[in-house]
Design an enzyme around this catalytic site. Sequence first.
Site, short mmCIF file in Angstrom:
data_model
loop_
_atom_site.label_atom_id
_atom_site.label_comp_id
_atom_site.label_asym_id
_atom_site.label_seq_id
_atom_site.Cartn_x
_atom_site.Cartn_y
_atom_site.Cartn_z
N GLU A 1 6.04 6.34 -15.93
CA GLU A 1 4.58 6.27 -15.79
C GLU A 1 3.87 7.58 -16.13
O GLU A 1 2.75 7.81 -15.67
CB GLU A 1 4.21 5.83 -14.38
CG GLU A 1 4.56 4.38 -14.10
CD GLU A 1 3.88 3.86 -12.86
OE1 GLU A 1 2.98 3.02 -12.99
OE2 GLU A 1 4.24 4.31 -11.74
N HIS B 1 0.02 10.67 -8.46
CA HIS B 1 0.18 9.21 -8.35
C HIS B 1 1.06 8.89 -7.15
O HIS B 1 2.16 9.43 -7.01
CB HIS B 1 0.81 8.64 -9.62
CG HIS B 1 1.13 7.19 -9.52
ND1 HIS B 1 0.17 6.24 -9.24
CD2 HIS B 1 2.30 6.51 -9.63
CE1 HIS B 1 0.74 5.05 -9.19
NE2 HIS B 1 2.03 5.19 -9.42
N HIS C 1 2.29 5.82 -3.96
CA HIS C 1 2.46 4.42 -3.53
C HIS C 1 2.26 4.29 -2.02
O HIS C 1 2.82 3.37 -1.41
CB HIS C 1 3.87 3.92 -3.87
CG HIS C 1 4.23 4.02 -5.31
ND1 HIS C 1 5.54 4.09 -5.75
CD2 HIS C 1 3.47 4.06 -6.44
CE1 HIS C 1 5.57 4.18 -7.06
NE2 HIS C 1 4.32 4.17 -7.51
N HIS D 1 -0.17 -1.52 -6.01
CA HIS D 1 0.64 -0.42 -6.54
C HIS D 1 0.46 0.87 -5.75
O HIS D 1 1.41 1.46 -5.28
CB HIS D 1 0.28 -0.21 -8.01
CG HIS D 1 1.21 0.69 -8.75
ND1 HIS D 1 1.40 0.60 -10.12
CD2 HIS D 1 2.00 1.71 -8.35
CE1 HIS D 1 2.27 1.52 -10.51
NE2 HIS D 1 2.64 2.21 -9.46
#
Length: 262
Positions: free
Chosen positions: A83, A102, A104, A176
Site C-alpha cells: 500500500e 496509515h 487500522h 479498513h
Amino acid sequence: MADEAGDLQTIRRKLISGSHILHYHNVLDAYGHLSCRHPSNPDVFIMSREAAPGTISSPEDLVEYHVSNAEPVNPSAAKGFVERHIHSEIYKQYPTTKAVLHSHADSVIPYTINGVPMRPCYHMAGFLGHWVNVFDIASAYQPGDKRDMLVRSEHLGAALAQCFAFEQSVVLMRGHGFTAVADSIEECVLRGVYTLRNAAIQTASLTTLAAYGSRDGPLQPIKYLSPEEAQAAREMTAWSAQRPWKLWVKEVEACSLYQNIA
C-alpha cells in the site's frame, strides 16, 4: 553534504521512533505504516520495508521511493509495503505534505462503516476539522482490480488522496482504517494518537447518550467543537507537538521491545 547527511540521519531516526510510538500507543500493530518526505529531495519519500512497525530499528530497515510511481530508488531494496501508493499519491498531490500515516486502529473502524460522522470532541483533536471524509474504495475500483480493500495501485492511491483536497488532516477508509497527513513526523504521530482517543471519546459519548436518553427522555445532542474552535485547536496542537513527542520518545526508549540505532 555534511548537513544533508545529518538531516537524513535525523529524519531516519525520527521515522523509526515515530513507528515505535505509534505501535506503543496502539495506532499501529503488525500492520500499518508511517512515511516521510526526503529532507533534501522532495521527489523521494522514505518508509520502512515490509515489517511490523515496532520491529524496525536501523537505516537498513528503511527504503527510499520515488514519489512519481512508488518504485524504490534502489531496485535491489528490501520488499516494501503493497500500500505504498497511499503515500506516493498524497506526496504527489500535496507538495507541502511531509509525513503520512496509515492505520487500522479498531476504535476508528466503526466510523468508517456506520454512517456516523467522526467529529472533534475535544481540543486535542481539532485537526479533524468540521467533518472527516470517508473514502470508499469500491467507488474507485477499475476492471481487473483485486478487491481486497488494499490501496495497491496508483489510481486507488490517487482517489484516496483526493479526499484530502480541502485541507483535511485525516481521512477514514471504509472497512479498513484511516490515513493522516502532516507537516512533520512529530505532528503526524500526534494526529494518529489523538484520532484514536477522539474516536473512543465519541463512542463513549454516543453510548452514554443513548443509554440515558432512553431511560430519562431526550437529552441535549453532543456538543462537538465548532469550526472556529477546531481551527484554533488545530493550531495549538501544531505548535505544541514537541511536548508529547519528547515524552513518547522517552517511553519507547525505556521499552526493551524497541531499538533505534539510526
